[in-house]
Design an enzyme around this catalytic site. Sequence first.
Site, short mmCIF file in Angstrom:
data_model
loop_
_atom_site.label_atom_id
_atom_site.label_comp_id
_atom_site.label_asym_id
_atom_site.label_seq_id
_atom_site.Cartn_x
_atom_site.Cartn_y
_atom_site.Cartn_z
N SER A 114 0.82 -1.58 0.20
CA SER A 114 -0.51 -0.16 0.08
C SER A 114 1.09 1.63 0.11
O SER A 114 2.41 1.11 0.17
CB SER A 114 -0.77 -0.40 1.11
OG SER A 114 -1.34 -1.06 1.31
N1 SAH Z 1 -0.24 -5.11 4.09
C1 SAH Z 1 -0.18 -5.23 2.82
C2 SAH Z 1 -0.78 -4.85 2.02
C3 SAH Z 1 -1.05 -6.37 0.73
S1 SAH Z 1 -2.13 -6.40 0.15
C4 SAH Z 1 1.65 -4.50 2.54
O1 SAH Z 1 2.15 -4.09 3.72
O2 SAH Z 1 2.25 -5.26 1.97
C5 SAH Z 1 -3.11 -6.93 0.01
C6 SAH Z 1 -3.55 -8.60 0.96
O3 SAH Z 1 -4.61 -9.00 1.03
C7 SAH Z 1 -2.50 -8.85 -0.59
O4 SAH Z 1 -1.66 -9.65 -0.17
C8 SAH Z 1 -4.04 -10.54 -0.51
O5 SAH Z 1 -3.32 -11.93 -0.90
C9 SAH Z 1 -4.58 -10.25 0.61
N2 SAH Z 1 -5.98 -11.27 1.00
C10 SAH Z 1 -7.04 -10.70 0.08
N3 SAH Z 1 -8.17 -11.58 0.74
C11 SAH Z 1 -7.72 -11.46 1.74
C12 SAH Z 1 -8.39 -12.53 2.51
N4 SAH Z 1 -9.46 -13.18 2.68
N5 SAH Z 1 -7.40 -12.99 3.86
C13 SAH Z 1 -6.07 -13.07 4.07
N6 SAH Z 1 -4.96 -12.17 2.71
C14 SAH Z 1 -5.83 -11.19 1.77
#
Ligand code: SAH
Length: 256
Positions: free
Chosen positions: A93
């Site tokens: 993000s």
């Molecule tokens: N906070 C992260 C942002 C990653 S993007 C960072 O600092 O990099 C969001 C993430 O949510 C992705 O990796 C995606 O795979 C995950 N995601 C989507 N649906 C999900 C679910 N039901 N349970 C766990 N993770 C999920």
Amino acid sequence: MKDRPSFPARMPASVPAKKTKLGGLPNAPQGLGMDSGAVRRRMVEKLTAQGLRDPLVQAAMGSVERHRFVDSGLANQAYEDTSLPIGLGQTISKPSVVARMIELLRKGVDGRLGRVLEIGTGCGYQAAVLSHLATEVYSIERLRGLHDKARLNLRPLRLSSVHLLFGDGMLGYPAGAPYAAIIAAAGGEAIPQAWIEQLAVGGRLIAPVLGTSAPAGAKAGSANGQSLVLLEKTPQGVRQTVLEAVHFVPLKSGLA
Ligand code: SAH
């Protein structure tokens, strides 16, 4: 605190060539002409100019080395206010969005938050930021490849309060409940009931939600875009506030 660069962007000529490339650290930004602490301070100044007020969030954003969480080829963009690819179609993000969401969670809280649940570990960056502001961080990821990557990224930081979980975050993580705060880094059609149940009374939840129309005055998203939703759980029930339009990867169920 001593203001020492965490690594030199330009190594002295006496250092053997193979060690100079990344300054001895993985993913170190190259060619920035300054140390990463200075680049982060500048990033925090920009976030502050955009409205970030919480001194603890400013400090946390200033201390976590975001360049460690992206591929070395992207490290020179790590302190720009932009989301970046982290593999498997997902993104880290934007710093301004991470700071904004955490500031919203901390509103009205003196000192550290208690236990926090993060849905969507991704590369682990936000979990590292949260570790500065919460007593315990439970972070769930549904993609094995990213769960493993986050583990590798976080290992050198030795953050004993961060618990990485491989699972479907739609179900929350009941074993750590109740949570003082819940933060989702992926947007679904609605806030799952499990999250609301696992939130402590007096706790706050922030999540991108699809198709919620932003109130008048807020930056409008597209018709089926996402908006940031703040949910507060009070003894009288839950109160939801729809905030600005945002762009997050989709919240998906199941593991992969
Ligand atoms: N906070 C992260 C942002 C990653 S993007 C960072 O600092 O990099 C969001 C993430 O949510 C992705 O990796 C995606 O795979 C995950 N995601 C989507 N649906 C999900 C679910 N039901 N349970 C766990 N993770 C999920």
